[in-house]
Every structure is written in structure tokens, then in C-alpha cells.
Design a protein around this motif. Structure first.
Motif: not given
Length: 342
Positions: A49-57, A299-312
């Protein structure tokens, strides 16, 4: 729609996420026969898990910096209403005061009475506010048509456009023909989603030439547009369009325009008003008439997923802290403290 990135070159840093998988000197065991060591299941799980969490982060941070998102997404909105283009007369005659019926009957005139344009703005503002499912566009005209707001479902944008017409004074001329053609042009290229209406608010008419009449009629038929005319008859000398006119229609602009509108193959409705209360009643009637099912793809404005990546990445860092807690000396068996297992 597919995923896109604001700065895709930053994705070249993704291989750095594999660094936690590399062996370190601290991973080397000093025992000559590791078969004698007891099985440490918790340690193995914690190490994995240590390595998996580090790689994912690290991967989540890199992807977040690249700015992932979704551009050009479309949403289907359904409701009851219509596509309404408001075509408002902004000539100098609309700056005249609205004279109430009691004043017309002999009462005292007050210069502080609201002008036609002020009353129209207030009524249109209320009309837009209570129809959230409609798609509105807003144009004004005098010597030439002025496109103020294209079709939108954002009521606050239309409200801002209405407020903008209160700045300054209108010009003396009124070119109704070019304004109607410009209003019809706003529907060009738009998929038909429900009832379509051009709402003309004016205190005057126009004498249209034959070519302009044909173009207006063809455009209304092609785009399936109905026409409502709120005719503000605040001057007692203005013609009354609710009665059949006798005489030459070409000599009176209002009668000539109304006569042409009545010959249109598309729906047409006249609302003749004399004061503010009559205008309010006309707007209420239009609100009642235009209440049909309406489906619009927006047509809706662009959806930004950066915050979701930082949350992960943040969750992975919390996982690293948990793994660190699992590797505390208190979890180790007695032989790790140098004590005999016997």
C-alpha cells in the motif's frame, strides 16, 4: 466529449511516479537466511500500500498540473416555455411619458410620470424573471437593429441587457423592416426545439416595401416563428388598431404594418395598450399563451478536473500516513527488539 489538457506537456513527468517502486538500501535485509523469519503479513500489505499510495499521489499531482478537463460538453434541458426574441423600440418617441387614463380624461399631468421605455423595461424584466425555462434573446432598434443579447437561458444576462437600454436617449428614426429581418436572422442555424416567437414592443409602425415584406414573410415561415406586437398607443391621436380601419392604409404607418402582419401565414397577435396596466395585462396574456414543451441542447462551459486530481493525491497522502502508522515498532514481533523468542 473526450478528455483534454490545458498543458499536456506536463504529462511527460508521469514516469517520475514510478520512483517509489525502485529499491532502496534500507530495503536490504541483513539476515543470512530469510526463511527463518516469521511471515509478516501486515508488513507486506503495508509495504504494498505504501508504494501504491506513493505512485498514485505523484501521478495525480502531475495529471492535476496538466489541467485535465472536458470541453464542449452539451446538456439537454427540458421545460415548458418558448424561444422568445424581444425586439424593443428604442426610438426617441419611447422616451415620452406614459399618460394614465385619469390624466387623459382631464387630470393634472405630472412630468415625473414614467416614460414608455421605463415601463416596458420593468414589465419585460418581470416577464423574464418568471419564465426560467425560456430561451431569450434581446434586440433593440431605432435607425438600425442592435443585437444586445443572443439566445440564452441565463436570465440575469437578459436583465442586464434590459437595464442597458435605459442609458441615454433614443434616436428619432424607426426602421421596423430591417429590425424584423435582423430578428429573424437570430433563429438561423438553430435547431427547432419548440415554440418560437418574436415579441415586438413599439409605439409606431412602418411602411414596408414589397421586397422587405416578402423577405419577412419567407423568413417567418422558414423558421416557424410567431409574431406578437405590443403596440403602445399612449397618444390619443394615434390610430386605434383594434377597429377596422377605413381609408388608405398606406397613409398611416401603424395601420399599414398591422395590415401586413394580419396577412402573414404564421401566427400573429396584436396587443394594443394605452397605459402601464394595459401593458401588464398584455405581458400576462403572452405568458399564458407561450407555455409549450421546450427541449434545448445547451453547450456548457469547460469542466475542470484538476481539483479532483488534487483530492485523490490528498487521499493517497493520508493513506501513506496510515501505512506509516502500521510500521511502528510496537507492531513488530519480540525478536525485532533483540529479545529471545524462547
Amino acid at each position: 466529449m473526450g478528455l483534454d489538457f490545458v498543458q499536456p506537456l506536463l504529462l511527460l513527468l508521469l514516469p517520475l511516479a514510478a520512483l517509489p517502486l525502485l529499491r532502496r538500501r534500507s530495503d536490504t535485509l541483513v539476515y543470512s537466511a530469510i526463511a527463518w523469519l516469521p511471515v509478516d503479513r501486515i508488513g507486506r500489505i503495508a509495504g504494498f500500500l505504501w508504494r501504491a499510495f506513493a505512485v498514485a499521489a505523484m501521478a495525480a499531482v502531475v495529471i492535476g498540473l496538466a489541467g485535465p478537463g472536458q470541453s464542449g460538453a452539451q446538456v439537454l434541458r427540458t421545460g415548458r416555455g418558448a424561444e422568445i426574441l424581444i425586439l424593443m423600440d428604442r426610438s426617441s418617441s419611447m422616451d415620452a411619458n406614459v399618460v394614465p387614463k385619469d390624466v387623459k380624461a382631464g387630470g393634472q399631468f405630472n412630468a415625473s410620470m414614467p416614460t414608455k421605455s421605463q415601463v416596458v423595461r420593468e414589465l419585460l424584466s418581470e416577464f423574464v424573471a418568471k419564465r426560467p425555462d425560456d430561451r431569450f434573446a434581446f434586440m433593440a432598434f431605432s435607425t438600425s437593429p442592435m443585437r444586445i443579447v443572443p439566445f440564452t437561458q441565463q436570465g440575469d444576462v437578459i436583465q442586464a441587457g434590459l437595464a442597458a437600454t435605459g442609458v441615454g436617449r433614443g434616436l428619432p428614426d424607426t426602421h421596423m423592416g430591417s429590425a424584423l429581418l435582423a430578428a429573424i436572422g437570430e433563429f438561423e442555424g438553430r435547431p427547432y426545439a419548440g415554440s418560437r416567437v418574436i415579441l415586438v414592443v413599439s409605439d409606431g409602425g412602418a411602411q414596408l416595401d414589397e421586397t422587405t415584406r416578402q423577405r419577412i414573410e419567407a423568413g417567418l415561415v422558414r423558421q416557424k416563428i410567431g409574431l406578437y406586437w405590443i403596440y403602445i398607443r399612449s397618444n390619443p391621436n394615434s390610430p386605434d388598431l383594434t377597429t377596422d380601419a377605413v381609408g388608405s392604409l398606406d397613409s398611416v404607418e401603424e395601420l399599414a404594418l398591422h395590415s401586413f402582419f394580419r396577412t402573414l401565414p404564421t401566427p400573429y397577435r396584436l396587443f394594443q395598450t394605452d397605459d402601464a396596466s394595459a401593458m401588464a395585462a398584455a405581458m400576462a396574456e403572452i405568458d399564458r399563451l407561450q407555455n409549450f414543451p421546450l427541449s434545448v441542447v445547451e453547450r456548457v462551459p469547460r469542466r475542470d478536473f484538476s481539483s479532483a486530481c488534487y483530492g485523490v493525491a490528498l487521499l493517497c497522502c493520508l493513506g501513506l500516513l496510515v501505512c506509516r502508522a502500521l510500521q511502528l515498532p510496537s507492531w513488530a514481533p519480540a525478536w525485532r527488539d533483540g529479545r529471545s523468542a524462547s
